[in-house]
Design a protein around this motif. Structure first.
Motif, short mmCIF file in Angstrom:
data_model
loop_
_atom_site.label_atom_id
_atom_site.label_comp_id
_atom_site.label_asym_id
_atom_site.label_seq_id
_atom_site.Cartn_x
_atom_site.Cartn_y
_atom_site.Cartn_z
N VAL A 120 0.86 -1.19 0.00
CA VAL A 120 0.00 0.00 0.00
C VAL A 120 0.89 1.24 0.00
N GLY A 121 0.31 2.40 0.15
CA GLY A 121 1.05 3.64 0.24
C GLY A 121 0.19 4.70 0.90
N GLN A 122 0.81 5.79 1.32
CA GLN A 122 0.07 6.87 1.97
C GLN A 122 -0.62 7.76 0.94
N THR A 123 -1.86 8.14 1.25
CA THR A 123 -2.59 9.11 0.43
C THR A 123 -3.15 10.20 1.34
N VAL A 124 -3.78 11.19 0.75
CA VAL A 124 -4.23 12.37 1.49
C VAL A 124 -5.72 12.62 1.28
N LEU A 125 -6.43 12.89 2.37
CA LEU A 125 -7.80 13.40 2.31
C LEU A 125 -7.76 14.88 2.66
N LEU A 126 -8.50 15.68 1.91
CA LEU A 126 -8.45 17.14 2.05
C LEU A 126 -9.82 17.72 2.39
N HIS A 127 -9.81 18.81 3.13
CA HIS A 127 -11.04 19.58 3.36
C HIS A 127 -11.44 20.26 2.04
N PRO A 128 -12.73 20.38 1.77
CA PRO A 128 -13.18 20.99 0.50
C PRO A 128 -12.63 22.38 0.24
N ARG A 129 -12.28 23.13 1.29
CA ARG A 129 -11.77 24.49 1.07
C ARG A 129 -10.43 24.50 0.35
N LEU A 130 -9.77 23.33 0.24
CA LEU A 130 -8.49 23.26 -0.45
C LEU A 130 -8.63 22.91 -1.92
N ALA A 131 -9.86 22.88 -2.42
CA ALA A 131 -10.08 22.57 -3.84
C ALA A 131 -9.37 23.59 -4.72
N VAL A 134 -4.46 22.58 -3.58
CA VAL A 134 -3.51 21.52 -3.26
C VAL A 134 -3.65 20.39 -4.28
N ALA A 135 -2.57 20.11 -4.99
CA ALA A 135 -2.60 19.06 -6.01
C ALA A 135 -1.59 17.95 -5.72
N SER A 136 -0.74 18.13 -4.70
CA SER A 136 0.28 17.14 -4.38
C SER A 136 0.67 17.28 -2.91
N ILE A 137 1.40 16.31 -2.41
CA ILE A 137 1.85 16.37 -1.02
C ILE A 137 2.76 17.57 -0.79
N PRO A 194 -5.84 2.14 1.14
CA PRO A 194 -7.10 1.38 1.26
C PRO A 194 -8.06 1.98 2.27
N TYR A 195 -7.53 2.42 3.40
CA TYR A 195 -8.40 3.02 4.42
C TYR A 195 -9.04 4.30 3.89
N ASN A 196 -8.25 5.17 3.27
CA ASN A 196 -8.78 6.44 2.80
C ASN A 196 -9.82 6.26 1.70
N LEU A 197 -9.60 5.29 0.83
CA LEU A 197 -10.59 5.04 -0.23
C LEU A 197 -11.93 4.64 0.36
N ILE A 198 -11.90 3.79 1.36
CA ILE A 198 -13.15 3.34 1.98
C ILE A 198 -13.76 4.44 2.84
N LEU A 211 -6.30 13.12 -2.66
CA LEU A 211 -5.14 12.94 -3.54
C LEU A 211 -4.90 11.43 -3.56
N GLU A 212 -5.42 10.75 -4.56
CA GLU A 212 -5.47 9.29 -4.54
C GLU A 212 -4.16 8.61 -4.89
#
Length: 266
Positions: A120-131, A134-137, A194-198, A211-212
């Protein structure tokens, strides 16, 4: 003379028996006991989690059930906080760690890992105000951003490595970290893909952005005490066997492609 000779033989026998016990592996102990004890932290969806009946279920849990059946023993899951898994293993509270643990060089100095059963790998969930902001870590590495992670995980280590300028906070469970972003207290949450996707499929989280693309490479494996090579050998052969006979694919599809199980999990 004879008495001394008999005493020496007795001491030698005791030493041999003691040596045999010391060399016995965790799986040997489990077979003698009739129970395989596994330390886990049931907060890592979909690997190990608690269903509505209070049972610990998940992809890794099903692998452990298959492992126990192959050993001819019962499975006992010992739930502990993630930060207590290593100390619990050293204290012989359980035979091995099965808790979505990432293989790292630092951890590998303290315990032995089996072959990886998934990457697996780390991904990021963002608050909608960052639309649109933020496009990358790398875009999050600023002092104005607040980042949530889970305590003791490789997500926390990744945040410390990649986001030194941001304000970092860690929480006991990933659910708490996600809530920080949903409520707007934090700007982003970092955790395994996997956790973030679910998490994104849950109604209360559907406003979040993601950021998938994983920004780390993280193999997950079972952890055992250092030097227990017999148990490692058996587990590695077991993992190869279930990969070849279709067991692994069946369990993978159940937890990563189907969604029926979600209705049974809080």
């Amino acid at each position: 003379m004879i008495k001394r000779y008999c005493s020496a033989l007795l001491m030698g026998a005791v030493a041999l028996i003691h040596g045999a016990l010391v060399q016995a592996g965790a799986l040997d102990d489990a077979v003698r006991r009739g129970v395989l004890k596994v330390g886990t932290t049931p907060t890592y969806v979909p690997f190990e989690m608690t269903d509505k009946q209070g049972r610990i279920v998940g992809f890794e849990v099903d692998l452990l059930h298959a492992m126990s059946r192959a050993l001819g023993v019962e499975l006992e899951l010992v739930a502990v906080p993630y930060t207590e898994l290593l100390s619990g293993l050293m204290a012989r509270k359980f035979d091995l760690i099965g808790s979505g643990m990432t293989v790292t060089q630092e951890r590998n100095l303290k315990l032995n890992f089996s072959d990886s059963f998934i990457v697996v790998g780390q991904t990021v969930l963002l608050h909608p105000r960052l639309a649109g902001k933020v496009a990358s870590i790398e875009d999050l590495d600023e002092a104005g951003y607040r980042i949530a992670t889970t305590e003791g995980t490789t997500a926390q280590a990744a945040a410390q490595r990649f986001l030194g300028a941001a304000r970092l906070s860690s929480f006991a469970t990933p659910e708490e970290g996600v809530r920080q972003v949903v409520s707007g207290v934090a700007d982003a949450f970092i955790h395994d893909a996997p956790y973030n996707l679910i998490a994104m499929t849950r109604p209360e989280n559907q406003a979040l952005l993601a950021l998938e693309q994983p920004f780390t490479y993280e193999p997950l494996a079972f952890g055992l005490k250092k030097g227990d090579y017999d148990s490692l050998n058996w587990i590695n052969h077991f993992l190869n066997q279930v990969a070849q006979d279709g067991t692994y694919d069946r369990l993978y599809d159940k937890w990563f492609k189907d969604t029926d199980w979600m209705a049974e999990v809080d």
